[in-house]
Write a protein that holds these residues in place. Structure first.
Motif, PDB file in Angstrom:
ATOM      1  N   VAL A   2      84.910  62.080  78.250  1.00  0.00           N
ATOM      2  CA  VAL A   2      85.462  62.254  79.595  1.00  0.00           C
ATOM      3  C   VAL A   2      86.615  63.245  79.534  1.00  0.00           C
ATOM      4  N   GLN A   3      86.622  64.174  80.457  1.00  0.00           N
ATOM      5  CA  GLN A   3      87.708  65.145  80.557  1.00  0.00           C
ATOM      6  C   GLN A   3      88.300  65.109  81.960  1.00  0.00           C
ATOM      7  N   THR A  23      90.104  66.238  88.549  1.00  0.00           N
ATOM      8  CA  THR A  23      88.664  66.019  88.552  1.00  0.00           C
ATOM      9  C   THR A  23      88.209  65.543  87.186  1.00  0.00           C
ATOM     10  N   SER A  25      85.136  64.667  84.499  1.00  0.00           N
ATOM     11  CA  SER A  25      83.774  65.053  84.156  1.00  0.00           C
ATOM     12  C   SER A  25      83.371  64.370  82.852  1.00  0.00           C
ATOM     13  N   GLY A  26      82.062  64.305  82.623  1.00  0.00           N
ATOM     14  CA  GLY A  26      81.582  63.764  81.363  1.00  0.00           C
ATOM     15  C   GLY A  26      81.177  62.310  81.410  1.00  0.00           C
ATOM     16  N   ARG A  27      81.046  61.727  82.623  1.00  0.00           N
ATOM     17  CA  ARG A  27      80.571  60.359  82.705  1.00  0.00           C
ATOM     18  C   ARG A  27      79.622  60.234  83.884  1.00  0.00           C
ATOM     19  N   THR A  30      80.755  56.083  88.397  1.00  0.00           N
ATOM     20  CA  THR A  30      82.033  56.379  89.034  1.00  0.00           C
ATOM     21  C   THR A  30      82.850  55.125  89.335  1.00  0.00           C
ATOM     22  N   ASP A  74      82.774  61.499  95.981  1.00  0.00           N
ATOM     23  CA  ASP A  74      82.078  61.332  94.711  1.00  0.00           C
ATOM     24  C   ASP A  74      82.857  60.478  93.730  1.00  0.00           C
ATOM     25  N   ASN A  76      85.033  61.101  91.740  1.00  0.00           N
ATOM     26  CA  ASN A  76      85.415  61.731  90.483  1.00  0.00           C
ATOM     27  C   ASN A  76      86.633  62.627  90.625  1.00  0.00           C
ATOM     28  N   THR A  77      87.112  62.793  91.843  1.00  0.00           N
ATOM     29  CA  THR A  77      88.309  63.586  92.081  1.00  0.00           C
ATOM     30  C   THR A  77      89.356  62.720  92.749  1.00  0.00           C
TER      31      THR A  77
END
Length: 126
Positions: A2-3, A23, A25-27, A30, A74, A76-77
């Protein structure tokens, strides 16, 4: 892996506003909590605000009524809208997210978060 990538820090005068974004990413899933922490020189890292996947929120006492945490659809942010900034808000701000999925619980401790962004500097001049 995860980043987390943060953006939006900078220099602002007291009373001004800034918006931080982060943000992940990498998963695939959510259902995680996300949060903002900050660390000023010579001080411990403290939680600023946190948000559960379900939308439940937590704010530190010093930012209640001034800061607002939110996530995009989403999930993720995560954003932090900071209004009426004060010189004591000056710090490096870090985005964080959990490894454990949470739906309603809002983690507040730094040890509950497994992934961290690189940090973004916020400086408030008087």
């Amino acid at each position: 892996q995860v980043q987390l990538v943060e953006s939006g820090g900078g220099l602002v005068q007291a009373g001004g506003s800034l918006r931080l974004s982060c943000t992940a990413s990498g998963r695939a899933s959510t259902t995680y909590a996300m949060a903002w922490f900050r660390q000023a020189p010579g001080k411990e890292r403290d939680v600023v605000a946190a948000i559960a996947w379900s939308g439940g929120k937590y704010y530190g006492d010093s930012v209640k009524g001034r800061f607002t945490i939110s996530t995009d659809n989403d999930k993720n942010t995560v954003s932090l809208l900071m209004n009426n900034l004060k010189p004591e808000d000056t710090a490096v701000y870090y985005c964080a997210t959990t490894r454990t999925p949470y739906s309603d619980y809002v983690p507040r401790g730094g040890t509950e978060y497994s992934y961290w962004g690189q940090g973004t500097q916020v400086t408030v001049s008087s």
